[in-house]
Design a protein around this motif. Structure first.
Motif, PDB file in Angstrom:
ATOM      1  N   PRO A  97      67.473  60.210  -6.773  1.00 21.53           N
ATOM      2  CA  PRO A  97      66.398  59.257  -6.464  1.00 21.53           C
ATOM      3  C   PRO A  97      66.944  58.058  -5.693  1.00 21.53           C
ATOM      4  O   PRO A  97      67.989  57.505  -6.034  1.00 21.53           O
ATOM      5  CB  PRO A  97      65.893  58.848  -7.851  1.00 21.53           C
ATOM      6  N   LEU A  98      66.247  57.674  -4.654  1.00 20.53           N
ATOM      7  CA  LEU A  98      66.658  56.563  -3.816  1.00 20.53           C
ATOM      8  C   LEU A  98      65.720  55.378  -4.017  1.00 20.53           C
ATOM      9  O   LEU A  98      64.554  55.538  -4.372  1.00 20.53           O
ATOM     10  CB  LEU A  98      66.629  56.971  -2.341  1.00 20.53           C
ATOM     11  N   ARG A  99      66.253  54.209  -3.773  1.00 20.83           N
ATOM     12  CA  ARG A  99      65.444  52.992  -3.755  1.00 20.83           C
ATOM     13  C   ARG A  99      65.271  52.606  -2.299  1.00 20.83           C
ATOM     14  O   ARG A  99      66.240  52.260  -1.612  1.00 20.83           O
ATOM     15  CB  ARG A  99      66.128  51.893  -4.564  1.00 20.83           C
ATOM     16  N   ILE A 100      64.043  52.675  -1.806  1.00 20.28           N
ATOM     17  CA  ILE A 100      63.755  52.533  -0.382  1.00 20.28           C
ATOM     18  C   ILE A 100      62.815  51.352  -0.150  1.00 20.28           C
ATOM     19  O   ILE A 100      61.792  51.215  -0.832  1.00 20.28           O
ATOM     20  CB  ILE A 100      63.088  53.816   0.165  1.00 20.28           C
ATOM     21  N   VAL A 101      63.160  50.505   0.806  1.00 21.00           N
ATOM     22  CA  VAL A 101      62.278  49.421   1.244  1.00 21.00           C
ATOM     23  C   VAL A 101      61.746  49.785   2.625  1.00 21.00           C
ATOM     24  O   VAL A 101      62.522  50.121   3.521  1.00 21.00           O
ATOM     25  CB  VAL A 101      63.014  48.070   1.294  1.00 21.00           C
ATOM     26  N   GLU A 145      61.951  55.598  -5.452  1.00 24.68           N
ATOM     27  CA  GLU A 145      61.309  54.302  -5.657  1.00 24.68           C
ATOM     28  C   GLU A 145      61.078  53.658  -4.291  1.00 24.68           C
ATOM     29  O   GLU A 145      61.980  53.650  -3.449  1.00 24.68           O
ATOM     30  CB  GLU A 145      62.187  53.392  -6.507  1.00 24.68           C
ATOM     31  N   VAL A 146      59.873  53.122  -4.095  1.00 22.86           N
ATOM     32  CA  VAL A 146      59.527  52.575  -2.779  1.00 22.86           C
ATOM     33  C   VAL A 146      58.924  51.184  -2.928  1.00 22.86           C
ATOM     34  O   VAL A 146      58.015  50.968  -3.734  1.00 22.86           O
ATOM     35  CB  VAL A 146      58.523  53.482  -2.040  1.00 22.86           C
ATOM     36  N   VAL A 147      59.449  50.252  -2.137  1.00 20.91           N
ATOM     37  CA  VAL A 147      58.861  48.922  -1.993  1.00 20.91           C
ATOM     38  C   VAL A 147      58.349  48.817  -0.562  1.00 20.91           C
ATOM     39  O   VAL A 147      59.071  49.136   0.388  1.00 20.91           O
ATOM     40  CB  VAL A 147      59.898  47.809  -2.252  1.00 20.91           C
ATOM     41  N   LEU A 148      57.123  48.382  -0.403  1.00 16.64           N
ATOM     42  CA  LEU A 148      56.526  48.222   0.921  1.00 16.64           C
ATOM     43  C   LEU A 148      56.425  46.746   1.263  1.00 16.64           C
ATOM     44  O   LEU A 148      55.827  45.966   0.511  1.00 16.64           O
ATOM     45  CB  LEU A 148      55.136  48.862   0.964  1.00 16.64           C
TER      46      LEU A 148
END
Length: 278
Positions: A7-11, A47-50
């Protein structure tokens, strides 16, 4: 290209011109395209932050302005209308796919003070742990010129560093970084891989040319410098391209990939805060 076996944490940052029509109204089609790609990543366990621009561009016509406002009070009033419209669209689209969206409005002051910086990080971490999609924007309604980020490119890079993101995706209305202005030269060449921001790279950075956006290529390069210093791989690509976010994370999209050969010099959040915000 980075491994997607874990799992990656992506912005993800998207600019105003990539979310609105040429008349300045919110484009449902563009927002839906972005939301579907984020849902795809979420379904894979990432995980995604927009970080989403577009509040002023979305709201100024509802304010009664025929063109984008130029005075600060009008911009802030337009943002107060447009931010609600953006969140309404995002919330509806994510909820229809089983995900909750959360709004986080940030000012530069939140990063200048260490306690507030830590609070923002803690809030975003809780939201991500609960499977929620944080949607971040600068609080244009109350911010003032001397205490604003100026563009969401910089904000997205600082958020990526704040939460120890694996990947930063910057979406715009251009295909990436070129060695010269592609609107002026037919010989302009796309730079696909960049490992260091040299003076030549910075001189190649040109403005966006969009009337709806605030951050041109120079602001994107400044954001990339922050991300690279934090050890975060960054991709810059055109939001209009099909599956641009998904393919960008997989390392197979058309655009520019930035990855430093040097490890990050900062080992903890205190050092990052001092380096980029204090």
């Amino acid at each position: 290209m980075i491994s997607t076996s874990k799992p990656l944490r992506i912005v993800i940052k998207i600019g105003s011109s990539s979310l609105t029509s040429r008349h300045g109204e919110i484009s449902r089609r563009k927002i839906e395209k972005l939301a579907n790609e984020i849902v795809y990543l979420k379904d894979l366990g990432h995980e995604v932050v927009l970080v989403s621009s577009g509040a002023v561009a979305a709201g100024y016509r509802r304010l009664g302005c025929l063109e984008r406002p130029k005075t600060l009070p009008e911009k802030q009033a337009a943002a107060s209308i447009g931010q609600g419209l953006l969140m309404e669209s995002y919330s509806e689209l994510f909820l229809s796919n089983g995900y909750v969206a959360a709004q986080i409005l940030i000012t530069k002051s939140d990063f200048l003070e260490e306690d507030r910086y830590r609070n923002v990080r803690n809030t975003i971490n809780v939201l991500l742990e609960r499977g929620i999609v944080p949607i971040v924007n600068e609080n244009d309604t109350v911010t003032i010129d001397r205490l604003n980020f100026g563009d969401n490119d910089t904000l997205s890079a600082k958020v990526a560093g704040l939460i120890d993101a694996d990947y930063l995706v910057i979406l715009s209305d251009i295909d990436g970084l070129f060695n010269e202005d592609p609107t002026k030269s037919t010989n302009a060449k796309l730079l696909e891989y960049v490992t260091e921001i040299t003076p030549e790279i910075e001189s190649a950075a040109v403005g966006s040319g969009s009337l709806l956006g605030t951050g041109g290529m120079r602001s994107k390069i400044e954001a990339v410098k922050i991300a690279m210093a934090s050890g975060i791989t960054t991709f810059l690509g055109n939001a209009a391209r099909k599956n641009i976010v998904i393919d960008g994370v997989l390392g197979k999209a058309k655009g520019t990939y930035f990855k430093s050969k040097k490890p990050s010099a900062y080992t903890n959040h205190k050092e990052k805060w001092i380096a980029f915000n204090s």
